[in-house]
Enzyme design. Sequence first.
Site, short mmCIF file in Angstrom:
data_model
loop_
_atom_site.label_atom_id
_atom_site.label_comp_id
_atom_site.label_asym_id
_atom_site.label_seq_id
_atom_site.Cartn_x
_atom_site.Cartn_y
_atom_site.Cartn_z
N SER A 99 0.84 -1.19 0.00
CA SER A 99 0.00 0.00 0.00
C SER A 99 0.88 1.24 0.00
O SER A 99 1.86 1.31 0.75
CB SER A 99 -0.92 0.01 1.23
N HIS A 103 2.46 12.20 -0.45
CA HIS A 103 2.03 13.59 -0.29
C HIS A 103 3.21 14.50 -0.66
O HIS A 103 4.21 14.53 0.06
CB HIS A 103 1.59 13.86 1.14
N HIS A 113 -2.19 7.31 -4.66
CA HIS A 113 -2.40 6.13 -3.81
C HIS A 113 -2.42 4.89 -4.69
O HIS A 113 -2.97 4.91 -5.79
CB HIS A 113 -3.74 6.25 -3.08
N ASN A 115 -2.72 0.41 -4.12
CA ASN A 115 -2.76 -0.76 -3.26
C ASN A 115 -2.93 -1.99 -4.13
O ASN A 115 -3.75 -2.00 -5.04
CB ASN A 115 -3.94 -0.66 -2.27
#
Length: 310
Positions: A99, A103, A113, A115
Amino acid sequence: MKRFNTFAYMVSKETITEWFKELQDTICQQIELADTSGKFKQDLWERKEGGGGRTRILSSGTIIEKGGVNFSAVHGNLAENISKALGLPQSDFYATGVSIVMHPVNPMVPIIHMNVRYFETSDEKGNNTWWFGGGIDLTPHYVDKEDATYFHNQLKTVCDNHDPVYYPEFKKWADDYFYLKHRKETRGIGGIFFDRMNEKRGKSKEGIFQFVKDIGLTFAPLYTHFMKKNGLLAFEQKHSEWQKLRRGRYVEFNLVWDKGTKFGLDTDGRTESILMSLPPQANWEYNYQPEAGSEEEKTLSLLKKDINWV
């Protein structure tokens, strides 16, 4: 960069686990190279009920303000509330995956993001269940249509190499999943999201695993493209203030709606690793209204479901 063995073989949880560990290594190496100064610090942890993981955090880099690349492989007895939520009998479970959340310092670089994960269960009667899940999505502080098109085209290419129905289906799934219902806005420009992929889709386990691997290997070249393209662009204080407001929306989604966060906490996962997705700083301003005609207002107008970016 480590080369990955892509020959067909019997897919076991051990094989999947080792590949996810290699993916974590490779992504960390590529992000460090693109950042030029930041270095990941590793925190090894164990779960008393079974398993553990490697949390890696990069802080105060040239481009990445806070980034996490986590690997975990945990096992044990599936709690009753989780088994009911998943529609499964009481059983033992094994879950492993990688995962990632980044930022950036610069508001012109998007949050990203990804995963990729594998889950399996086995009960006392010898019944076994398995599936893959994952996805990748982009959350720009300022939506740039050219960047959005580039991002979605890269994902569509990977999906189309496996099945032409994947991209439209998984893109729609991402639009619906990464949605702040209480704000009636998407978290960002979406991407793809998929879950419970198994042989019921008419694909072999090897074929699904190859798709998951290709998604995983897309991350580093895709995000380092944005790091290099936008990481040194000029920005002002007003841009940083807007960035913190958008980070606040990111926090709202992860703590209110994200199922992965809930699953991790409900299975006694490691809190620090689960919440590593949160930004280093975020703001909330009461009843904030962007200036008419501003870039901020334009971005809000594009945080909608079902936009065709390709």
